[in-house]
Write a protein that holds these residues in place. Structure first.
Motif, PDB file in Angstrom:
ATOM      1  N   PRO A  67      39.421  41.139  32.815  1.00 46.80           N
ATOM      2  CA  PRO A  67      39.215  42.449  33.764  1.00 46.80           C
ATOM      3  C   PRO A  67      40.546  43.386  32.074  1.00 46.80           C
ATOM      4  O   PRO A  67      40.900  43.028  31.743  1.00 46.80           O
ATOM      5  CB  PRO A  67      39.907  41.921  34.825  1.00 46.80           C
ATOM      6  CG  PRO A  67      40.454  40.578  34.991  1.00 46.80           C
ATOM      7  CD  PRO A  67      40.205  39.990  33.240  1.00 46.80           C
ATOM      8  N   ILE A  68      39.631  43.960  32.560  1.00 44.75           N
ATOM      9  CA  ILE A  68      40.864  45.889  32.247  1.00 44.75           C
ATOM     10  C   ILE A  68      41.074  45.685  32.669  1.00 44.75           C
ATOM     11  O   ILE A  68      42.093  46.997  32.014  1.00 44.75           O
ATOM     12  CB  ILE A  68      39.257  46.890  31.575  1.00 44.75           C
ATOM     13  CG1 ILE A  68      39.742  47.593  30.527  1.00 44.75           C
ATOM     14  CG2 ILE A  68      38.952  47.668  32.855  1.00 44.75           C
ATOM     15  CD1 ILE A  68      39.500  46.740  29.000  1.00 44.75           C
ATOM     16  N   ILE A  69      41.203  45.881  34.230  1.00 42.86           N
ATOM     17  CA  ILE A  69      42.326  46.505  34.679  1.00 42.86           C
ATOM     18  C   ILE A  69      43.654  45.472  34.730  1.00 42.86           C
ATOM     19  O   ILE A  69      43.203  44.168  34.920  1.00 42.86           O
ATOM     20  CB  ILE A  69      42.062  46.532  36.188  1.00 42.86           C
ATOM     21  CG1 ILE A  69      42.754  47.605  36.984  1.00 42.86           C
ATOM     22  CG2 ILE A  69      41.806  45.285  36.694  1.00 42.86           C
ATOM     23  CD1 ILE A  69      41.979  48.070  38.804  1.00 42.86           C
ATOM     24  N   VAL A  70      44.876  45.242  34.912  1.00 44.89           N
ATOM     25  CA  VAL A  70      46.278  45.149  34.748  1.00 44.89           C
ATOM     26  C   VAL A  70      47.201  45.746  35.727  1.00 44.89           C
ATOM     27  O   VAL A  70      46.878  46.507  36.442  1.00 44.89           O
ATOM     28  CB  VAL A  70      46.324  45.040  33.260  1.00 44.89           C
ATOM     29  CG1 VAL A  70      45.984  43.888  32.851  1.00 44.89           C
ATOM     30  CG2 VAL A  70      46.925  46.228  32.808  1.00 44.89           C
ATOM     31  N   TRP A  71      47.956  44.160  36.131  1.00 39.75           N
ATOM     32  CA  TRP A  71      49.053  45.165  36.941  1.00 39.75           C
ATOM     33  C   TRP A  71      49.739  45.382  36.617  1.00 39.75           C
ATOM     34  O   TRP A  71      50.325  44.504  35.467  1.00 39.75           O
ATOM     35  CB  TRP A  71      48.928  43.612  38.151  1.00 39.75           C
ATOM     36  CG  TRP A  71      48.604  43.013  39.388  1.00 39.75           C
ATOM     37  CD1 TRP A  71      47.150  42.308  39.487  1.00 39.75           C
ATOM     38  CD2 TRP A  71      48.228  44.209  40.834  1.00 39.75           C
ATOM     39  NE1 TRP A  71      46.537  42.037  40.732  1.00 39.75           N
ATOM     40  CE2 TRP A  71      47.287  43.225  41.290  1.00 39.75           C
ATOM     41  CE3 TRP A  71      49.113  45.123  41.558  1.00 39.75           C
ATOM     42  CZ2 TRP A  71      46.712  43.652  43.011  1.00 39.75           C
ATOM     43  CZ3 TRP A  71      48.488  45.263  42.310  1.00 39.75           C
ATOM     44  CH2 TRP A  71      47.417  44.599  43.013  1.00 39.75           C
ATOM     45  N   GLU A  72      50.762  46.053  37.031  1.00 41.49           N
ATOM     46  CA  GLU A  72      51.927  45.833  37.015  1.00 41.49           C
ATOM     47  C   GLU A  72      52.811  45.566  37.698  1.00 41.49           C
ATOM     48  O   GLU A  72      52.611  45.438  38.457  1.00 41.49           O
ATOM     49  CB  GLU A  72      52.999  48.027  37.262  1.00 41.49           C
ATOM     50  CG  GLU A  72      53.553  48.599  36.033  1.00 41.49           C
ATOM     51  CD  GLU A  72      54.672  48.353  37.226  1.00 41.49           C
ATOM     52  OE1 GLU A  72      55.258  48.127  36.815  1.00 41.49           O
ATOM     53  OE2 GLU A  72      54.605  48.642  38.475  1.00 41.49           O
ATOM     54  N   ALA A  73      53.649  44.945  36.993  1.00 43.84           N
ATOM     55  CA  ALA A  73      55.143  44.254  36.649  1.00 43.84           C
ATOM     56  C   ALA A  73      55.314  44.200  38.328  1.00 43.84           C
ATOM     57  O   ALA A  73      55.661  42.907  39.570  1.00 43.84           O
ATOM     58  CB  ALA A  73      56.026  43.497  36.664  1.00 43.84           C
ATOM     59  N   GLY A  74      56.083  45.438  38.288  1.00 40.42           N
ATOM     60  CA  GLY A  74      56.811  45.613  40.280  1.00 40.42           C
ATOM     61  C   GLY A  74      54.945  45.544  41.296  1.00 40.42           C
ATOM     62  O   GLY A  74      56.231  46.031  42.529  1.00 40.42           O
ATOM     63  N   MET A  75      54.397  46.354  40.614  1.00 41.26           N
ATOM     64  CA  MET A  75      53.912  46.773  41.574  1.00 41.26           C
ATOM     65  C   MET A  75      53.293  44.983  41.909  1.00 41.26           C
ATOM     66  O   MET A  75      52.736  44.903  43.963  1.00 41.26           O
ATOM     67  CB  MET A  75      52.616  47.702  41.515  1.00 41.26           C
ATOM     68  CG  MET A  75      51.350  47.829  42.664  1.00 41.26           C
ATOM     69  SD  MET A  75      50.386  49.190  41.841  1.00 41.26           S
ATOM     70  CE  MET A  75      49.382  49.542  42.915  1.00 41.26           C
ATOM     71  N   GLN A  76      52.869  44.514  41.015  1.00 39.33           N
ATOM     72  CA  GLN A  76      51.963  42.781  41.910  1.00 39.33           C
ATOM     73  C   GLN A  76      53.034  42.851  42.406  1.00 39.33           C
ATOM     74  O   GLN A  76      52.791  41.595  43.158  1.00 39.33           O
ATOM     75  CB  GLN A  76      51.713  42.237  40.513  1.00 39.33           C
ATOM     76  CG  GLN A  76      50.846  41.144  40.449  1.00 39.33           C
ATOM     77  CD  GLN A  76      50.920  40.145  39.380  1.00 39.33           C
ATOM     78  OE1 GLN A  76      51.621  40.503  38.298  1.00 39.33           O
ATOM     79  NE2 GLN A  76      49.329  39.512  39.457  1.00 39.33           N
ATOM     80  N   LYS A  77      54.595  43.063  42.467  1.00 43.84           N
ATOM     81  CA  LYS A  77      55.612  41.855  43.050  1.00 43.84           C
ATOM     82  C   LYS A  77      55.396  42.101  44.259  1.00 43.84           C
ATOM     83  O   LYS A  77      56.000  41.682  45.685  1.00 43.84           O
ATOM     84  CB  LYS A  77      56.565  42.031  42.267  1.00 43.84           C
ATOM     85  CG  LYS A  77      58.202  41.257  43.387  1.00 43.84           C
ATOM     86  CD  LYS A  77      59.238  41.549  42.285  1.00 43.84           C
ATOM     87  CE  LYS A  77      60.382  40.525  43.309  1.00 43.84           C
ATOM     88  NZ  LYS A  77      61.884  40.922  42.169  1.00 43.84           N
TER      89      LYS A  77
END
Length: 364
Positions: A105-115
């Motif tokens: 996917p073109i969309i990705v999680w920012e690490a802090g937001m995903q955590k």
């Protein structure tokens, strides 16, 4: 970009397509996304898009108001409506995705937001296995009523009955899946017979985040005639839809998708696909048009849905490539594609029609 900021949430294909087209065509500019703070449908999705190098997000309400005028000029406007919002012509979303070479996917999680999302998920659903989740969204008119949308008076043909999913949900529970229902809906039936879980006890910010998170990790998304399934489509999750109208939108997503339409009949005679297309019923977008043409609309019954879902599940959730080929190359799929008119939204779609449902009612 002329994306409707108040619908940034379910309406997320615009941005997804723009970012992919930017790569496909090597566009030399970034898109300006007007997303005024506290006025977008899903703040978490807006935050995720803000991390993209292809976008500039503007949140200041006054600045959004001023910049909005630039969307009316050819030199400063980028028309996202061509992707999926122009009635009477095929959507460009399908061409954009065919040209996008990556399976990621073109969309990705920012690490802090995903955590934070993962931690929030565990606090709300402590006993749920993240690897065995199905997400459910069954549209009714609750959201339209709350927001006083015009759709409440014109688009009830899109409504779904959650009971249509009952046999699918029973099947998934037998496979040890947890089903999480999202969206605004009548609460009286919430979790009836413990068939599904709901997101409760959180504020809007956390609810927005959980909606995006579960859509991004689910093994399959169950939806209806609503943009909610786009939340899963942008993450390339398999999508199975029921109770779809109009027929122009029967195949609204990428290839890992299948949709069952509502039946249209007149004088108790079920109409076939060719007649629906020949008489242009496939573009009916208002309740009155169905009534004026004497068309009766029938919801899908649970038994209408489950056999096609089991086939879809085996192919696209469990990864059986032989089943995938069988569905993609089926006679029903080829026949439907040949009948699909040139003006239909899904004319160039690669997603699937339900062959067992089509056979049961002799639609082809």
């Amino acid at each position: 970009m002329n994306t409707n900021s108040g619908a940034i949430g379910h309406l997320c294909i615009d941005v997804d397509c723009f970012l992919k087209e930017k790569i496909n065509k090597n566009l030399p500019f970034r898109g300006v996304l007007l997303a005024p703070r506290k006025r977008v449908a899903n703040e978490a999705l807006s935050d995720l898009w803000a991390n993209s190098p292809g976008l500039v997000r503007v949140q200041n309400i006054v600045l959004c108001f001023l910049l909005d005028y630039l969307r009316t000029y050819k030199e400063t406007a980028f028309d996202c409506s061509k992707y999926c919002a122009i009635d009477g012509q095929p959507a460009e979303v399908f061409a954009v995705n065919r040209e996008y070479k990556s399976d990621d996917p073109i969309i990705v999680w920012e690490a802090g937001m995903q955590k934070r999302a993962k931690s929030l998920f565990k606090s709300v659903f402590p006993s749920v296995d993240e690897m065995r989740i199905a997400v459910l969204h069954s549209r009714d008119s609750t959201y339209d009523q709350v927001k006083q949308n015009a759709n409440l008076h014109t688009q009830n043909y899109r409504n779904s009955d959650v009971s249509s999913f009952s046999e699918i949900l029973n099947f998934l529970r037998q496979q040890k899946y947890s089903i999480i229902r999202i969206g605004e809906y009548e609460k009286a039936d919430a979790g009836e017979d413990n068939q599904y879980l709901t997101i409760s006890g959180v504020n809007k910010e956390d609810n927005d985040l959980l909606n995006i998170y579960v859509a991004s990790i689910c093994r399959v998304f169950l939806g209806s005639a609503s943009g909610a399934s786009n939340l899963a489509a942008i993450w390339n999750r398999p999508v199975f839809l029921t109770n779809i109208l109009p027929y122009a939108f029967l195949r609204p997503h990428y290839r890992r998708s299948m949709a069952i339409p509502k039946l249209l009949s007149r004088n108790k005679k079920i109409l076939g696909i060719k007649e629906i297309f020949d008489k242009n019923y496939h573009w009916y977008r208002e309740d009155r048009l169905y009534g004026e043409s004497g068309l009766e609309i029938a919801m899908n019954s649970p038994s209408d849905c489950v056999e096609d879902f089991k086939e879809f599940f085996k192919g696209y959730v469990e990864g059986d490539e032989q089943i995938q080929r069988s569905l993609e190359e089926s006679d029903q799929q080829q026949r439907y594609a040949s009948l699909c008119p040139n003006d239909s939204y899904d004319r160039n779609a690669q997603s699937l029609i339900p062959r067992q449902f089509f056979n049961k009612y002799n639609l082809l």
